[in-house]
Design a protein around this motif. Structure first.
Motif, mmCIF file in Angstrom:
data_model
loop_
_atom_site.group_PDB
_atom_site.id
_atom_site.type_symbol
_atom_site.label_atom_id
_atom_site.label_comp_id
_atom_site.label_asym_id
_atom_site.label_seq_id
_atom_site.Cartn_x
_atom_site.Cartn_y
_atom_site.Cartn_z
ATOM 1 N N GLY B 62 -75.524 82.150 -10.599
ATOM 2 C CA GLY B 62 -75.279 83.153 -9.562
ATOM 3 C C GLY B 62 -76.367 84.197 -9.590
ATOM 4 N N GLU B 63 -76.006 85.438 -9.250
ATOM 5 C CA GLU B 63 -77.018 86.488 -9.283
ATOM 6 C C GLU B 63 -76.475 87.736 -9.973
ATOM 7 O OE1 GLU B 63 -77.214 88.685 -5.169
ATOM 8 O OE2 GLU B 63 -76.889 86.558 -4.804
ATOM 9 N N ALA B 79 -78.692 81.331 -14.542
ATOM 10 C CA ALA B 79 -77.711 80.350 -15.004
ATOM 11 C C ALA B 79 -77.149 80.896 -16.305
ATOM 12 C CB ALA B 79 -78.372 78.990 -15.227
ATOM 13 N N CYS B 80 -75.851 80.682 -16.569
ATOM 14 C CA CYS B 80 -75.201 81.366 -17.691
ATOM 15 C C CYS B 80 -74.338 80.413 -18.513
ATOM 16 C CB CYS B 80 -74.278 82.472 -17.180
ATOM 17 S SG CYS B 80 -74.970 83.516 -15.904
ATOM 18 N N LEU B 98 -78.075 84.319 -20.761
ATOM 19 C CA LEU B 98 -78.673 84.132 -19.431
ATOM 20 C C LEU B 98 -79.887 83.204 -19.533
ATOM 21 C CD1 LEU B 98 -78.753 87.842 -18.144
ATOM 22 C CD2 LEU B 98 -76.989 86.101 -17.708
ATOM 23 N N MET B 99 -79.982 82.312 -18.572
ATOM 24 C CA MET B 99 -81.165 81.456 -18.477
ATOM 25 C C MET B 99 -81.710 81.585 -17.066
ATOM 26 S SD MET B 99 -79.143 78.182 -20.084
ATOM 27 C CE MET B 99 -80.329 77.270 -21.051
ATOM 28 N N ASP B 265 -83.523 78.238 -26.937
ATOM 29 C CA ASP B 265 -84.153 76.997 -27.352
ATOM 30 C C ASP B 265 -83.951 75.894 -26.315
ATOM 31 O OD1 ASP B 265 -85.690 76.179 -29.562
ATOM 32 O OD2 ASP B 265 -84.085 74.789 -30.115
ATOM 33 N N THR B 266 -82.778 75.884 -25.704
ATOM 34 C CA THR B 266 -82.495 74.882 -24.667
ATOM 35 C C THR B 266 -83.390 75.129 -23.451
ATOM 36 O OG1 THR B 266 -80.205 74.664 -25.429
ATOM 37 C CG2 THR B 266 -80.680 73.924 -23.177
ATOM 38 N N GLU B 267 -83.503 76.404 -23.057
ATOM 39 C CA GLU B 267 -84.352 76.720 -21.899
ATOM 40 C C GLU B 267 -85.794 76.271 -22.159
ATOM 41 O OE1 GLU B 267 -83.881 80.714 -20.452
ATOM 42 O OE2 GLU B 267 -85.376 80.444 -18.883
ATOM 43 N N LYS B 268 -86.242 76.532 -23.380
ATOM 44 C CA LYS B 268 -87.627 76.202 -23.738
ATOM 45 C C LYS B 268 -87.864 74.687 -23.760
ATOM 46 C CE LYS B 268 -90.627 76.773 -27.689
ATOM 47 N NZ LYS B 268 -90.589 77.108 -29.105
#
Lengths: 313, 313
Positions: B62-63, B79-80, B98-99, B265-268
C-alpha cells in the motif's frame, strides 16, 4: 605387529602392519583412547567405514615411523584422529588427521583428548554455541562431558550438566559447571525448561521429549549418542513454537576433507585452551593394550569419570 | 476504518484505525495476501503474538499514510511483512518490516509475495541451500511452493516437488521443477531416497519418517507447516547415520530485530530475482476484502495454485 582383534572377546594377536596409501603416514602408537564407539564395534554394532582398518581405536598419539609421501619428519610426535586402527602398534593415518601434541601434555594424555575435542568442537560449531549462551551437557562426568564443560566455560557459556551421583556432579562443579542436576532425583526438563540454547546429548530417544522442553527459543539439540534408544516421539509443534533445531552427528564416517577441516579447526581453537590451562585433560585410567577387555569393562560399567587410555609402546 | 473481524465467521466491520508506536508508520492497505496462518487464526488456533494486532493478515502492500517518527515520505509505496492487521484499511508497521515494491509488480502482486519470499529465503539460508544442491519441496503448486521452485532454480539448485495432481505438477514443471512426484501415485521417499540436501516441508508428522529417508548425507529438513499432524516418530539412528538436521520454524513470533534482518536480506536477495524475471509473482486470484470468507474457502479447499490476495483500497 601386536594388535587387538575382536574374536569371541578382545584378543591380543599378531597382524601385518598397515600399508600406506597416498597422503598417509605410519604412526607408531604410544597410547590410544577408549571410546564408546569401540564398545559398539566390539559388540558388532558399529562397523568401520569402507576402506578403514578393521581394528578398533578412534584416536591415538605416538610418533611418525614412516612419513610416506608427506614430507613429514620421521620421529615427529603426533596426536591422531582415526577412522579405526588405534588398538595396535602401528596405524596408517591420513596427513589431514595429524595434530601436534598439545603443549604440556604427554602422548598418553594427548591420546585421551583428540576424539572428545574434535567431537565437541565440531558439534558446538554446528550448533552455533557462543558466549552468553546456556549449554546443557548430559553425562557431565564422562569423557565427552568433562571436556565439554571446560571447553564451554572457556567460551564464556553458562553450563548445566546431568549426572547420576553426587560424586560425579561434584567433579562437574570442579571443572566449572554452573548448574548441577542429579537425573535420579530431578527432572532436568523442569529445571532447564525453555532455557537451553544448546543441548549436547548422548541419550537419544529416551531424552528426546525432555530435551525439546528444555530448549530455549532458537535452541539447538545436538545428538551424538543413543544410549537411551534410537526411536522416539518428536513433538514438531513444540519444536516449531521454539523455532528449534535437532542435529544428529558422528565423526567417524566423515570424508577425508571434512575430517581435515575439523582437525585443523580443533587444533587452532582447542589446543590454546589446553596450553593456557583453561582446559585440562581428563585422563583417569591407563590400561596396557593386552588388557583391552578390562578397559572396555570399566567403560561399560559407567563408574569411570573422564577417559580411559590403552598404553601400547 | 473497515476491517475484517473474526466473529462467528469473517465479518466486515468498523474499527478504530491503529495508533502508531515509536518507529512505526501507518500504511493505507491496497491489497493483503491470504495465508494458511490466517485460516488457523480464524479457527482459533494461531493467536497473534503479544502486542500484535488482533486482526488477521500477515503481509500487505500500500502507501504510507502517516510516517510517524520515521522520516519516511507520506505517499511512498511499500510492501510490508506484518505480525497481523493486514485485513483492514490501515495497518501500523514497524519500519524494519517495510520493503520497496519489487520492480515491475503492482501493489496487488507485491502483496502476494512478501510472506513467501521472507519465509522461503530465511529458511533456505538456515538450511544452507546452495548451487548444486537438491531441494525437495512439498506442495509445489501452493503459495510457498510456486515461489520456492523459482527461487531455488535462480540459485542453481536441482528442484524436486510433490503435488497431488498432474495439473499441479505441470505448473511446477513450467516454473522450473526438475523432478515431479505425484504423491498419490508414488512414494516420494523411494524416488528421492538419500538424495535431498534440503527438504522444505509443510506436512509435519505425516511425512517425518519419509523425509528422513529422503535426506542426503548432511541433509537438512526444514518444517514450516504441520498440515499432516504435530507428533511423529523420529528415527534418531537413521538421522545420525546421515548426520542430518531438522529445524521447525515460523516467522510471525520473531522479534523486531530478527524480522528487520530477514526483511532487509530478502529484499536484497529476492527483489533482484523478480526485477530480472527469474522469479515471477504467483498471484492467481483476487477477492475484495468484504468477501474474505470466500477467499478462505478457496484456500482451504486446496484447489487454488499460487496465491490469493484480498483487494482493499
Amino acid at each position: 605387529m601386536r594388535a587387538i582383534e575382536i574374536n569371541d572377546g578382545l584378543i591380543l594377536t599378531d597382524l601385518p602392519a598397515p600399508e600406506l596409501k597416498e597422503g598417509e603416514v605410519l604412526v607408531k602408537v604410544h597410547a590410544t583412547g577408549v571410546n564408546r564407539g569401540d564398545l559398539l564395534q566390539a559388540a558388532g554394532h558399529y562397523p568401520p567405514p569402507p576402506g578403514a582398518s578393521e581394528i578398533m581405536g578412534l584416536e591415538c598419539a605416538g610418533e611418525i615411523a614412516d612419513p610416506g609421501d608427506t614430507g613429514r619428519a620421521k620421529g615427529e610426535q603426533v596426536a591422531c584422529l582415526l577412522a579405526g586402527g588405534g588398538y595396535a602398534e602401528y596405524v596408517a593415518v591420513p596427513e589431514g588427521q595429524l595434530m601436534s601434541i598439545p603443549q604440556g601434555l604427554s602422548t598418553t594424555e594427548a591420546a585421551a583428548i583428540v576424539e572428545v575435542a574434535c567431537t565437541v568442537h565440531s558439534n558446538m560449531q554446528l550448533a552455533g554455541l557462543k558466549a552468553g549462551d546456556t549449554l546443557l551437557i548430559h553425562g557431565g562426568a564422562g569423557g565427552i562431558g568433562t571436556f565439554a564443560i571446560q571447553y564451554a566455560k572457556a567460551l564464556g557459556v553458562t553450563v548445566a550438566v546431568t549426572a547420576g551421583s553426587q560424586e560425579k556432579l561434584q567433579l562437574c562443579e570442579e571443572l566449572g559447571a554452573d548448574i548441577l542436576i542429579n537425573y535420579k532425583e530431578e527432572d532436568f526438563a523442569e529445571v532447564m525448561k525453555n532455557k537451553c540454547d544448546v543441548i549436547l546429548d548422548i541419550m537419544g530417544a529416551k531424552y528426546l521429549e525432555q530435551n525439546i522442553k528444555a530448549l530455549a527459543m532458537d535452541g539447538h539439540l545436538v545428538i551424538i549418542g543413543m544410549q537411551g534408544g534410537v526411536k522416539g516421539e518428536l513433538n514438531i509443534g513444540r519444536l516449531l513454537t521454539k523455532r528449534g533445531s535437532i542435529s544428529a552427528t558422528a565423526l567417524r564416517a566423515r570424508d577425508l576433507a571434512d575430517k581435515a577441516r575439523i582437525v585443523a579447526d580443533t587444533e587452532k581453537t582447542v589446543w590454546p585452551m589446553i596450553a593456557d590451562g583453561r582446559v585440562k585433560h581428563q585422563l583417569s585410567t591407563t590400561v596396557p593394550l593386552d588388557q583391552a577387555a578390562e578397559a572396555h569393562r570399566l567403560l561399560k560399567e559407567g563408574e569411570v569419570t573422564g577417559k580411559i587410555v590403552l598404553t601400547v609402546a
